[in-house]
Design an enzyme around this catalytic site. Structure first.
Site, PDB file in Angstrom:
ATOM      1  N   CYS A 150      60.833  76.663  45.989  1.00 55.52           N
ATOM      2  CA  CYS A 150      60.563  76.078  44.670  1.00 55.52           C
ATOM      3  C   CYS A 150      59.502  76.878  43.913  1.00 55.52           C
ATOM      4  O   CYS A 150      58.377  77.046  44.397  1.00 55.52           O
ATOM      5  CB  CYS A 150      60.110  74.630  44.849  1.00 55.52           C
ATOM      6  SG  CYS A 150      59.322  73.912  43.401  1.00 55.52           S
ATOM      7  N   GLY A 151      59.854  77.356  42.725  1.00 55.04           N
ATOM      8  CA  GLY A 151      58.926  78.152  41.921  1.00 55.04           C
ATOM      9  C   GLY A 151      57.692  77.384  41.516  1.00 55.04           C
ATOM     10  O   GLY A 151      56.568  77.911  41.545  1.00 55.04           O
ATOM     11  N   HIS A 152      57.855  76.104  41.153  1.00 54.24           N
ATOM     12  CA  HIS A 152      56.708  75.290  40.746  1.00 54.24           C
ATOM     13  C   HIS A 152      55.772  75.062  41.931  1.00 54.24           C
ATOM     14  O   HIS A 152      54.558  75.002  41.755  1.00 54.24           O
ATOM     15  CB  HIS A 152      57.188  73.953  40.175  1.00 54.24           C
ATOM     16  CG  HIS A 152      57.969  74.091  38.901  1.00 54.24           C
ATOM     17  ND1 HIS A 152      57.411  74.563  37.738  1.00 54.24           N
ATOM     18  CD2 HIS A 152      59.273  73.845  38.619  1.00 54.24           C
ATOM     19  CE1 HIS A 152      58.328  74.577  36.786  1.00 54.24           C
ATOM     20  NE2 HIS A 152      59.461  74.158  37.296  1.00 54.24           N
ATOM     21  N   CYS A 153      56.349  74.941  43.131  1.00 50.20           N
ATOM     22  CA  CYS A 153      55.522  74.778  44.336  1.00 50.20           C
ATOM     23  C   CYS A 153      54.716  76.048  44.606  1.00 50.20           C
ATOM     24  O   CYS A 153      53.539  75.981  44.976  1.00 50.20           O
ATOM     25  CB  CYS A 153      56.396  74.457  45.537  1.00 50.20           C
ATOM     26  SG  CYS A 153      57.403  72.956  45.354  1.00 50.20           S
TER      27      CYS A 153
END
Length: 539
Positions: free
Chosen positions: A98-101
């Site tokens: 996950c990019g946001h993670c």
């Protein structure tokens, strides 16, 4: 030598029983226990002796909690131990891909370090939800990252910021008073120094209505640190005034005095506006504050930091930003960042057109406005801004040039300029696919859609068409995801959305039924992100 060998044999026996499943080992929050299977008398004696040696180690291994960058790493085996051991613990459920993670990870670790430096008992932890699916299901994790704060083992949703300061302020506020009592000038100065944004209320009477309004706001605004001073001598020493509220910041003017009414809503708006820089650089840290604030109109500057645009263009317009901060939020987007390329595409821009500016208004629907000039001097910026505020600007809609062969293929090609003429022809049912060139689901639909168009070529009252909705915008139709399929019915021009299966059979029945088949409840949302418009936090 004999005793040594005997001990090894018992260890081997215990391991075999565990691995073969003949030993049942259970663990509760407060103790551990085992159930003996049917061993021979000799095996039982050997097992009990070996278990006495090994069981403490097994319990330790099953509940031992590792740390990565100061963040506890939780699994199904140690989760309950963690929330029992730590009264206050914030848990992030994440996915490695996950990019946001990934963006959150360094801020999360930094926040853990800050809490440790503060000698706080609050802990930060993380769970790989892709590996610990039972935990994710138990706590209703539906997206990544999901953060939950456990206080005395009771979970509540985390709705704070995603910067280290925002995380720390949120969890501290959840475990203590809304505003920190500052009992000396030294404490006050340290409080201001250690926070990027610090709000301080000066009230000699903590029971006054103004003080109560201040604390009410402090209890709900969780991104920033709030302090309160009740000692008159400290107020005098700091050259403040009783009943006043100051916002201290490490940028722009350095401090701002609230001069509004005793209204919690007005104070909250003041804090939201003054706690951001006059011109905010868009990134994953600021996105939530930009799009989650009360100001829904943003003046966007597309600039190259490498070419010096930030210094040359932004500095002269800061006075305008200060005058207009209650009306528009000034945001700068660094076009040198590869991740921002999709934002340029959304606005129909190329790097050759940079530096430039646009205004975007976020209400029920998103509207974009383009200036009449590419000049970014203070006078041009002010004119563009004033024209927008006064309602003189017309919404800017993207459109491609109409191809000469737009109607040569079975699937007709539409652009913004010919859309109404073709689609609102009352002699035909017109099915339109709104697509994006980069959308994976749209690419999968191409051969099906082509076959559909070929099968209806001889039907003069049915037309199959498509439009690139990323490069062509319509004032009367807004598209939220791709592909979107709409049928414009003959005679009435009634618009019917197709929500059935994207198969040749399904689409054929839809057309043959005049839009009745397949117009019901939408399909379940597909997990692949490539069919969505950029979210607000990506723009």
């Amino acid at each position: 030598m004999t005793m040594g060998y005997f001990a090894v044999l018992k260890v081997e026996l215990l391991q075999q029983k565990i691995e073969s499943g003949r030993l049942q080992f259970t663990q509760s929050r407060n103790n551990s226990r085992y159930k003996l299977p049917r061993f021979s008398p000799q095996e039982t004696i050997m097992f009990r002796f070996a278990a006495a040696l090994l069981l403490p180690a097994l319990v330790l291994c099953s509940t031992d909690i590792k740390e990565e960058d100061g963040v506890l790493v939780l699994t199904k085996g140690n989760f309950e131990t963690a929330i029992d051991t730590h009264k206050n613990i914030l848990v992030e459920f994440y996915a490695p891909w996950c990019g946001h993670c990934k963006n959150l990870a360094p801020e999360y670790a930094k926040a853990a370090g800050q809490l440790s430096d503060m000698k706080s008992d609050i802990k930060l932890a993380k769970v790989d939800a892709t590996q610990e699916s039972e935990l994710a299901e138990k706590f209703g994790v539906r997206g990544y990252p999901t953060l939950k704060f456990f206080r005395n083992a009771n979970p509540i949703e985390y709705n704070g910021g995603r910067t280290a300061d925002g995380i720390v302020n949120w969890v501290v506020k959840k475990t203590g008073p809304p505003a920190k009592a500052l009992a000396s000038l030294t404490e006050l100065e340290a409080f201001i120094k250690e926070n990027n944004v610090a709000i301080v209320g000066y009230f000699t009477d903590p029971e006054s209505s103004a003080a109560k309004n201040y604390l009410e706001v402090a209890s709900v605004v969780e991104d920033h640190a709030f302090g309160i001073v009740n000692d008159a001598s400290i107020i005098t020493e700091n050259k403040a005034e009783d009943g006043k509220i100051w916002l201290y910041k490490k940028f722009d003017e350095g401090e701002s005095l609230y001069s509004g009414a005793e209204d919690p809503n007005e104070l909250r708006k003041f804090i939201a506006a003054e706690s951001l820089p006059l011109i905010v650089e868009f990134n994953h840290e600021t996105a939530q504050k930009i799009f989650g604030g009360d100001i829904k109109s943003h003046l966007l500057f597309f600039l190259s930091k490498e070419k010096g645009d930030f210094e040359n263009i932004l500095e002269p317009i800061k006075p305008i930003a200060k005058e207009s901060r209650s009306k528009l939020l000034f945001v700068v987007i660094n076009v040198d960042e590869p991740d921002h390329q999709r934002i340029l595409e959304f606005f129909g821009l190329s790097t050759k057109e940079v530096p430039t500016m646009r205004i975007i208004r976020l209400e029920d629907e998103m509207s974009k406005f383009k200036p009449s000039t590419n000049d970014l001097g203070p006078d041009s910026v002010k004119t563009f801004l004033n024209d927008f505020v006064e309602g003189k600007l017309k919404e800017h809609l993207l459109s491609q040039e109409l191809p000469e062969d737009w109607d040569k293929e079975p699937v007709k090609t539409l652009v913004a300029t010919n859309f109404d003429e073709v689609v609102f022809d009352k002699t035909k049912d017109v099915l339109v696919e709104f697509y994006a060139p980069w959308c994976g689901h749209c690419k999968q639909l191409v051969p099906i859609y082509d076959k559909l168009a070929e099968s209806f070529l001889k039907k003069e009252d049915i037309l199959i068409a498509k439009i690139d909705a990323t490069a062509n915008e319509l004032e009367h139709t807004k598209i939220a995801s791709f592909p979107t399929l709409k049928l414009y019915k003959k005679d009435t021009n009634e618009v019917v959305d197709y929500n059935g299966e994207r198969t040749l059979e399904g689409l054929t029945k839809f057309l043959e039924s005049g839009g009745e088949f397949g117009k019901g409840a939408p399909e379940e949302e597909e997990e692949d992100e490539d069919d969505d418009l950029p979210r607000k936090d990506e723009l």
